[in-house]
Design an enzyme around this catalytic site. Sequence first.
Site, PDB file in Angstrom:
ATOM      1  N   GLY A   1      40.438  34.497 -86.479  1.00  0.00           N
ATOM      2  CA  GLY A   1      41.522  33.717 -85.892  1.00  0.00           C
ATOM      3  C   GLY A   1      42.838  33.926 -86.602  1.00  0.00           C
ATOM      4  O   GLY A   1      43.915  33.895 -85.984  1.00  0.00           O
ATOM      5  N   ASN A   2      42.777  34.178 -87.904  1.00  0.00           N
ATOM      6  CA  ASN A   2      44.003  34.404 -88.660  1.00  0.00           C
ATOM      7  C   ASN A   2      44.636  35.751 -88.326  1.00  0.00           C
ATOM      8  O   ASN A   2      45.813  35.979 -88.617  1.00  0.00           O
ATOM      9  CB  ASN A   2      43.719  34.309 -90.161  1.00  0.00           C
ATOM     10  CG  ASN A   2      43.513  32.863 -90.600  1.00  0.00           C
ATOM     11  OD1 ASN A   2      44.403  32.037 -90.471  1.00  0.00           O
ATOM     12  ND2 ASN A   2      42.327  32.556 -91.075  1.00  0.00           N
TER      13      ASN A   2
ATOM     14  N   LYS B   1      32.721  31.635 -86.676  1.00  0.00           N
ATOM     15  CA  LYS B   1      32.649  32.704 -85.673  1.00  0.00           C
ATOM     16  C   LYS B   1      31.801  33.874 -86.145  1.00  0.00           C
ATOM     17  O   LYS B   1      31.227  34.597 -85.331  1.00  0.00           O
ATOM     18  CB  LYS B   1      34.048  33.153 -85.255  1.00  0.00           C
ATOM     19  CG  LYS B   1      34.837  33.928 -86.268  1.00  0.00           C
ATOM     20  CD  LYS B   1      34.810  35.426 -86.022  1.00  0.00           C
ATOM     21  CE  LYS B   1      35.608  36.188 -87.027  1.00  0.00           C
ATOM     22  NZ  LYS B   1      35.610  35.816 -88.407  1.00  0.00           N
TER      23      LYS B   1
ATOM     24  N   LYS C   1      34.199  23.359 -92.900  1.00  0.00           N
ATOM     25  CA  LYS C   1      34.898  24.423 -92.169  1.00  0.00           C
ATOM     26  C   LYS C   1      36.399  24.138 -92.105  1.00  0.00           C
ATOM     27  O   LYS C   1      36.821  23.156 -91.486  1.00  0.00           O
ATOM     28  CB  LYS C   1      34.322  24.536 -90.759  1.00  0.00           C
ATOM     29  CG  LYS C   1      35.005  25.587 -89.876  1.00  0.00           C
ATOM     30  CD  LYS C   1      34.757  26.984 -90.373  1.00  0.00           C
ATOM     31  CE  LYS C   1      35.369  28.016 -89.432  1.00  0.00           C
ATOM     32  NZ  LYS C   1      35.293  29.366 -89.979  1.00  0.00           N
TER      33      LYS C   1
ATOM     34  N   LYS D   1      30.940  36.103 -94.145  1.00  0.00           N
ATOM     35  CA  LYS D   1      30.848  37.409 -93.489  1.00  0.00           C
ATOM     36  C   LYS D   1      29.631  38.177 -94.004  1.00  0.00           C
ATOM     37  O   LYS D   1      28.888  38.787 -93.223  1.00  0.00           O
ATOM     38  CB  LYS D   1      32.130  38.201 -93.718  1.00  0.00           C
ATOM     39  CG  LYS D   1      33.381  37.503 -93.195  1.00  0.00           C
ATOM     40  CD  LYS D   1      34.628  38.317 -93.434  1.00  0.00           C
ATOM     41  CE  LYS D   1      35.882  37.496 -93.207  1.00  0.00           C
ATOM     42  NZ  LYS D   1      35.898  36.741 -91.952  1.00  0.00           N
TER      43      LYS D   1
END
Length: 315
Positions: free
Chosen positions: A12-13, A213, A129, A275
Site C-alpha cells: 500500500g505504501n 496483505k 497492524k 513478508k
Amino acid sequence: MGKRKIVVALGGNAILSEDASAAAQQQALKHTAEFLVQFIENGDDLIISHGNGPQVGNLLLQQEAANSEKNPAMPLDTCVAMTQGSIGYWLQNAMNDVLTERQLEKEVVSLVTQVVVDEKDPAFEKPTKPIGPFLTKEEAEKEMSHSNAVFKEDAGRGWRKVVPSPKPISIKEHKVINQLVNSGVVTITVGGGGIPVVQKENKVQGVEAVIDKDFASQKLAELVKADLLVILTGVDNVFVNYNTPEQKKLERVSVKEMKQYMEEDQFAAGSMLPKVEAAIQFVEGYPEGKAIITSLENIQGVLTEEGGTIITVMD
C-alpha cells in the site's frame, strides 16, 4: 521458461507517497503498471494483490471527521471494501492504459474479495497492524486521549494506529479468481488483505480488522496453486545483519535457512518479518511453488528467477 501463474503482492505504501490525492496515487499506479506488464509480455498469467494501510487509515480519519447521527462513520470492514474498490479501479485503469500503449490485448478486472478469519483468533485481543498516516508521539497521545484507538511506534518512522490483524483461513472467492486467471484475465484481488469476515453458520459477517496483505496473498497463491508468489518491497533483496559490517544479501535460500534467521531476530517485525513468514508459509503449503521477495524495479530479475531473494522448500 514456460508460462507461469504468478501472484504479485504490491504494498500500500507503494501506491501512496506524501501526496494523498487521487491524482498522485493514480500516477504512482501507472508507474507500477509499467513494471507489472512485463509479466504479461513474458507470457505469464498474473494475479495482483495490493495493500491499503495508508489509504484505509486516511479513509477512517475522513469517516470520523464527518461522523454524525445522520451520517454515521462506516465500520472498518466496509472501509477496507471501499479502498479495495478505489485502488482496484485505479490499478485496473493503469494496467489497461499500459497494455494499450504496448499493443497487448488482455482483459483486466478488479474483484471485491472477502477473506475468512477465525473469530477466536488471538489477534482480536492484541491489535498490531499499523494503518493510516505516521504521527508524532505527541499527536498519537492526543488521539488516544479522546478515543479508543491504539497507537504504536512503527519501525522508527513515527506512530501509527494499530488494529487487529487475524490470519486468513480461506479466500471466499478463490475459485472465481482461479477461473478468471485460467481464462487469461489479469485479476486484481484480495485488496488491502481482503475484507475480513467470519463464517456464521451459512453466512459471512464482516469484522473490525485488517488482514496483512502478504498473508492474504500467500493464502491465495496456495489456493490457486501459483507457480510463483512475488512479494514486493522497497529493496531488491532480503538482508541479514542489515546495516552492519557483516551485512549479507540473501539470494537463493531454503525454508530451513530462513527459519534459522528468524530465530536470530534478523527481520524487523513491522516490515520484513511478515513478508518472510508469508513466503515460508506459501512454499511449505505448496512445495511445488517458489516465493521471491524483491523490489518493483527488479521485476526483470524475477522474470528470469535470477534476481531477488528466492525462497524454496528445498536446500
